[in-house]
Design a protein around this motif. Structure first.
Motif, PDB file in Angstrom:
ATOM      1  N   ALA A  48       0.805  -1.215   0.000  1.00  0.00           N
ATOM      2  CA  ALA A  48       0.000   0.000   0.000  1.00  0.00           C
ATOM      3  C   ALA A  48       0.844   1.274   0.000  1.00  0.00           C
ATOM      4  O   ALA A  48       0.320   2.361  -0.187  1.00  0.00           O
ATOM      5  N   VAL A  49       2.139   1.161   0.191  1.00  0.00           N
ATOM      6  CA  VAL A  49       2.997   2.333   0.261  1.00  0.00           C
ATOM      7  C   VAL A  49       3.291   2.840  -1.143  1.00  0.00           C
ATOM      8  O   VAL A  49       3.636   2.075  -2.039  1.00  0.00           O
ATOM      9  N   SER A  50       3.157   4.153  -1.328  1.00  0.00           N
ATOM     10  CA  SER A  50       3.527   4.745  -2.612  1.00  0.00           C
ATOM     11  C   SER A  50       4.717   5.665  -2.384  1.00  0.00           C
ATOM     12  O   SER A  50       4.954   6.143  -1.282  1.00  0.00           O
ATOM     13  N   THR A  51       5.454   5.913  -3.424  1.00  0.00           N
ATOM     14  CA  THR A  51       6.627   6.772  -3.306  1.00  0.00           C
ATOM     15  C   THR A  51       6.330   8.126  -3.926  1.00  0.00           C
ATOM     16  O   THR A  51       5.490   8.244  -4.815  1.00  0.00           O
ATOM     17  N   ALA A  52       7.024   9.133  -3.451  1.00  0.00           N
ATOM     18  CA  ALA A  52       6.904  10.479  -4.005  1.00  0.00           C
ATOM     19  C   ALA A  52       8.268  11.138  -3.926  1.00  0.00           C
ATOM     20  O   ALA A  52       9.027  10.920  -2.979  1.00  0.00           O
ATOM     21  N   VAL A  79       6.853  20.714   6.776  1.00  0.00           N
ATOM     22  CA  VAL A  79       5.769  21.606   7.181  1.00  0.00           C
ATOM     23  C   VAL A  79       4.455  21.028   6.678  1.00  0.00           C
ATOM     24  O   VAL A  79       4.436  20.196   5.770  1.00  0.00           O
ATOM     25  N   THR A  80       3.352  21.492   7.258  1.00  0.00           N
ATOM     26  CA  THR A  80       2.052  21.030   6.760  1.00  0.00           C
ATOM     27  C   THR A  80       1.776  21.700   5.430  1.00  0.00           C
ATOM     28  O   THR A  80       2.063  22.879   5.230  1.00  0.00           O
ATOM     29  N   TYR A  81       1.234  20.954   4.519  1.00  0.00           N
ATOM     30  CA  TYR A  81       0.889  21.438   3.195  1.00  0.00           C
ATOM     31  C   TYR A  81      -0.618  21.620   3.182  1.00  0.00           C
ATOM     32  O   TYR A  81      -1.368  20.651   3.225  1.00  0.00           O
ATOM     33  N   GLY A  82      -1.048  22.847   3.177  1.00  0.00           N
ATOM     34  CA  GLY A  82      -2.477  23.093   3.301  1.00  0.00           C
ATOM     35  C   GLY A  82      -2.905  22.707   4.699  1.00  0.00           C
ATOM     36  O   GLY A  82      -2.229  22.997   5.674  1.00  0.00           O
ATOM     37  N   SER A  83      -3.988  21.981   4.782  1.00  0.00           N
ATOM     38  CA  SER A  83      -4.477  21.621   6.109  1.00  0.00           C
ATOM     39  C   SER A  83      -4.310  20.139   6.410  1.00  0.00           C
ATOM     40  O   SER A  83      -4.754  19.674   7.444  1.00  0.00           O
ATOM     41  N   ASP A  84      -3.674  19.385   5.498  1.00  0.00           N
ATOM     42  CA  ASP A  84      -3.660  17.951   5.762  1.00  0.00           C
ATOM     43  C   ASP A  84      -2.307  17.273   5.671  1.00  0.00           C
ATOM     44  O   ASP A  84      -1.860  16.666   6.624  1.00  0.00           O
ATOM     45  N   THR A  85      -1.605  17.336   4.576  1.00  0.00           N
ATOM     46  CA  THR A  85      -0.404  16.519   4.423  1.00  0.00           C
ATOM     47  C   THR A  85       0.860  17.300   4.775  1.00  0.00           C
ATOM     48  O   THR A  85       0.853  18.518   4.856  1.00  0.00           O
ATOM     49  N   LEU A  86       1.941  16.564   4.950  1.00  0.00           N
ATOM     50  CA  LEU A  86       3.243  17.178   5.198  1.00  0.00           C
ATOM     51  C   LEU A  86       3.996  17.281   3.884  1.00  0.00           C
ATOM     52  O   LEU A  86       3.826  16.464   2.992  1.00  0.00           O
ATOM     53  N   GLU A 106       4.802  24.399  -4.991  1.00  0.00           N
ATOM     54  CA  GLU A 106       3.372  24.702  -5.124  1.00  0.00           C
ATOM     55  C   GLU A 106       2.530  23.428  -5.052  1.00  0.00           C
ATOM     56  O   GLU A 106       1.448  23.436  -4.503  1.00  0.00           O
ATOM     57  N   ARG A 107       3.048  22.357  -5.660  1.00  0.00           N
ATOM     58  CA  ARG A 107       2.366  21.062  -5.608  1.00  0.00           C
ATOM     59  C   ARG A 107       3.226  20.113  -4.781  1.00  0.00           C
ATOM     60  O   ARG A 107       4.404  19.915  -5.071  1.00  0.00           O
ATOM     61  N   ASN A 108       2.620  19.539  -3.809  1.00  0.00           N
ATOM     62  CA  ASN A 108       3.323  18.713  -2.825  1.00  0.00           C
ATOM     63  C   ASN A 108       4.210  17.634  -3.441  1.00  0.00           C
ATOM     64  O   ASN A 108       5.286  17.353  -2.945  1.00  0.00           O
ATOM     65  N   THR A 109       3.771  17.022  -4.512  1.00  0.00           N
ATOM     66  CA  THR A 109       4.529  15.910  -5.095  1.00  0.00           C
ATOM     67  C   THR A 109       5.382  16.324  -6.292  1.00  0.00           C
ATOM     68  O   THR A 109       5.870  15.476  -7.024  1.00  0.00           O
ATOM     69  N   ASP A 110       5.557  17.635  -6.501  1.00  0.00           N
ATOM     70  CA  ASP A 110       6.360  18.123  -7.617  1.00  0.00           C
ATOM     71  C   ASP A 110       7.363  19.168  -7.121  1.00  0.00           C
ATOM     72  O   ASP A 110       7.185  20.363  -7.346  1.00  0.00           O
TER      73      ASP A 110
END
Length: 172
Positions: A48-52, A79-86, A106-110
């Motif tokens: 279930a683990v994905s990489t980024a 840091v927190t990205y928006g209100s949910d992810t790090l 700007e985009r968490n995974t880019d």
């Protein structure tokens, strides 16, 4: 009802008589189902683990630190990205003034895409978004390295305004 109750040493209530951790049937069922569910999940964790890709994957802070003035330190932070992810960010810290420039994708995974800049004042405990940005990580790092002396003057109280302007690769 008239029979006296005589406590005996070492007697246990009926629900515990099955063993040290025995419980009433309902609770025993619940625990069994919970353990079965946990065992079924144990084998699938890695699937279930994905990489980024993050800033840590693409920025060598030691090499970048060598290109900054002596009073500056470059490191990664979460840091927190928006209100949910790090998200992983890059922090340029000016030691004497306890001021920081935070480089955040700007985009968490880019991490190599569009970049926003934040100013953090550790003395006041405040962070705010700057009105500058870059269309790529390369442009963002070039922008900071070219203007780091101006940021230092501002942080030390010798400057009046932040270096500004949206930078793109063609301007560098």
């Amino acid at each position: 009802m008239d029979e006296p109750i005589e406590p005996t040493r070492g007697s246990l209530p009926r629900e515990r008589s099955g063993g040290r951790f025995a419980a009433p049937d309902g609770l025993r069922d619940l625990v069994k189902r919970l353990l079965d569910w946990l065992r079924s999940r144990a084998g699938s964790d890695l699937e279930a683990v994905s990489t980024a890709t993050t800033m840590r994957n693409v920025v060598d802070t030691d090499a970048l630190d060598d290109r900054t003035p002596p009073k500056w330190d470059v490191q990664h932070d979460m840091v927190t990205y928006g209100s949910d992810t790090l998200t992983d960010v890059l922090v340029f810290r000016h030691g004497p003034t306890r001021q920081e420039l935070v480089v955040m994708p700007e985009r968490n995974t880019d991490p190599e895409g569009e970049i926003s800049f934040y100013h953090t004042d550790r003395n006041r405990g405040a962070r705010h978004l700057l009105s500058i940005g870059a269309d790529s990580l390369t442009a963002a790092l070039g922008y900071i390295l070219q203007r780091i002396d101006r940021f230092e003057q501002l942080f030390a109280g010798r400057g009046v305004e932040l270096p500004s302007g949206y930078t793109d690769s063609s301007e560098l």
